[in-house]
Design an enzyme around this catalytic site. Sequence first.
Site, PDB file in Angstrom:
ATOM      1  N   HIS A  17       0.862  -1.193   0.000  1.00  0.00           N
ATOM      2  CA  HIS A  17       0.000   0.000   0.000  1.00  0.00           C
ATOM      3  C   HIS A  17       0.889   1.230   0.000  1.00  0.00           C
ATOM      4  CE1 HIS A  17      -3.791   2.113   1.850  1.00  0.00           C
ATOM      5  NE2 HIS A  17      -3.082   2.954   1.090  1.00  0.00           N
ATOM      6  N   HIS A  19       1.407   4.912  -2.368  1.00  0.00           N
ATOM      7  CA  HIS A  19       1.040   5.812  -3.474  1.00  0.00           C
ATOM      8  C   HIS A  19       2.320   6.471  -3.968  1.00  0.00           C
ATOM      9  CE1 HIS A  19      -3.283   5.591  -2.400  1.00  0.00           C
ATOM     10  NE2 HIS A  19      -2.781   5.362  -1.196  1.00  0.00           N
ATOM     11  N   GLU A 200     -11.310   3.455   5.989  1.00  0.00           N
ATOM     12  CA  GLU A 200     -10.272   4.340   6.555  1.00  0.00           C
ATOM     13  C   GLU A 200     -11.030   5.407   7.355  1.00  0.00           C
ATOM     14  OE1 GLU A 200      -8.059   6.655   3.661  1.00  0.00           O
ATOM     15  OE2 GLU A 200      -6.413   7.063   5.067  1.00  0.00           O
ATOM     16  N   ASP A 278       1.861   3.873   2.901  1.00  0.00           N
ATOM     17  CA  ASP A 278       0.836   4.744   2.306  1.00  0.00           C
ATOM     18  C   ASP A 278       1.467   5.920   1.541  1.00  0.00           C
ATOM     19  OD1 ASP A 278      -1.757   5.358   1.658  1.00  0.00           O
ATOM     20  OD2 ASP A 278      -2.368   6.027   3.649  1.00  0.00           O
ATOM     21  N   ASP A 279       1.845   6.982   2.263  1.00  0.00           N
ATOM     22  CA  ASP A 279       2.435   8.179   1.649  1.00  0.00           C
ATOM     23  C   ASP A 279       3.625   8.615   2.498  1.00  0.00           C
ATOM     24  OD1 ASP A 279       0.233   8.882  -0.433  1.00  0.00           O
ATOM     25  OD2 ASP A 279      -0.857   8.508   1.426  1.00  0.00           O
TER      26      ASP A 279
HETATM   27  N1  HPA Z   1      -6.563   7.388   1.413  1.00  0.00           N
HETATM   28  C1  HPA Z   1      -7.216   7.824   0.333  1.00  0.00           C
HETATM   29  N2  HPA Z   1      -6.600   8.356  -0.700  1.00  0.00           N
HETATM   30  C2  HPA Z   1      -5.267   8.454  -0.681  1.00  0.00           C
HETATM   31  C3  HPA Z   1      -4.541   8.014   0.402  1.00  0.00           C
HETATM   32  C4  HPA Z   1      -5.227   7.430   1.497  1.00  0.00           C
HETATM   33  O1  HPA Z   1      -4.663   6.979   2.510  1.00  0.00           O
HETATM   34  N3  HPA Z   1      -3.245   8.267   0.111  1.00  0.00           N
HETATM   35  C5  HPA Z   1      -3.200   8.810  -1.127  1.00  0.00           C
HETATM   36  N4  HPA Z   1      -4.420   8.929  -1.614  1.00  0.00           N
HETATM   37 ZN    ZN Z   2      -3.636   4.850   0.576  1.00  0.00          ZN
END
Ligand code: HPA
Ligand code: ZN
Length: 336
Positions: A17, A19, A200, A278-279
Site C-alpha cells: 500500500h 502511493h 479508513e 501509504d504516503d
Molecule cells: N486514502 C485515500 N486516498 C489516498 C490516500 C489514502 O490513505 N493516500 C493517497 N491517496
Molecule cells: Zn492509501
Amino acid sequence: MSAIEKFIAEIPKAELHLHIEGTFEPELMFEIAIRNNLKLKYSSVDELKAAYNFNNLQEFLDIYYSGADVLIEEQDFYDLTWAYLQKIHSQNVLHTEIFFDPQTHSSRGVHFSKVISGIHRALEDGQTKLGISSKLILSILRHLSEESAIQTLEEALEYKNWITAVGLDSSERGHPPSKFQRIFEKALEEGFLTVAHAGEEGPPEYVWEALNLLHVSRIDHGNRSLEDPELVAELARRHIPLTVCPLSNLKLKVVNDMSKHPLTEMLDKGLLATVNSDDPAYFGGYVNENYLAVAKALNLSKQQITQLAKNSFAASFLEEKEKKSMIEKVEKFSHQ
Ligand code: HPA
Ligand code: ZN
C-alpha cells in the site's frame, strides 16, 4: 540500533500500500519544480514540511495533490519512482505493489503515457539493478465522476501488460464503492484484479460494498471493519488481506494514539493484516518506520513481526510459487 530495530530493518518484506505520488520528498519536489519552471506555494523545504499537519484525510489530500502538480515530464515520474526504490532497497523490501493516480496528472494535461512510462522504466531498473520485483495498481480518484474513471480505464488498456490491478482512493466519505461498480466490472472483464481503500474514514458498509460490488482481492486500510463482527468473520473466512498503514492512521487521526492502533486486534481476530507506509514523504516514515512505530507502541514480539512480514508476501499479487519462496526467505531469516 536496538535489537528490535535491527530485526525490523533486516527482515525481508513486501510493501502493498504505497502511493507513488506520496513518496515525493520535499527536496526532490523543489528540484523538479525548478527544472519545470514552476513555483510551489511554499518558499522553502522547511516551510513546506511545516504544512504537513493534518486533521483528516481531506486536509492531507489537498496538499498531496498540490505537490504532485509539479510532475510534468516522463523523467519526473522516473526520478520519483527511482528515489522510492532506492529507499526501500535500503530497508530490505524485496517486492512492492505501487498505486499511481493517473487522473491527478491527466487533469493538468499530463498524458497517461508519460506517467506510466516513467514509472514503468524505473520499476524495470528496480528489478535489474536492485532486485526488487513490483506490480503496478492504477488507482481511480473516487471524488471524480464515473465518466472520468471510464476514460482513465480506457487509456490504461493500451498498457494492460504493465498494470496488475485497479484500485480506488481519495476522499472516502460520500463516495461509496457502489459509485464505481460499473468501472470495476469492466476492469475485471479486462483481466485486472481489483482493490479499494475502504473503512479508513468510511463506515463498514463501504467495506461490504468493496467486497460484494467491486469484488476486491484486498481492502486498503479497512480499520473500521472491526466495528462489524460479521464483516470481520467474512474477511477472515475469505482470507481478504488488509493493507494497514500505521503512521498514516496516526497523522490523519484515524487513530488518536499509536498504543490504540487496532493492528494486534486484527491479527488476533485472524485477519491477514499487513504493514505499509501509504504516503511516506508526508507521514514521517517508510515501511520500516511503520513496523517500528507499531512494534514499540503495541509491544510486538519478533514472532508477530515475522508474521507481518510473511503476511506481506502472502497478501501480495505474486504467483503462488514466488510467494512460497519469499515466505521461506522470511522464515529462514527469523530462525537464524
Ligand atoms: N486514502 C485515500 N486516498 C489516498 C490516500 C489514502 O490513505 N493516500 C493517497 N491517496
Ligand atoms: Zn492509501
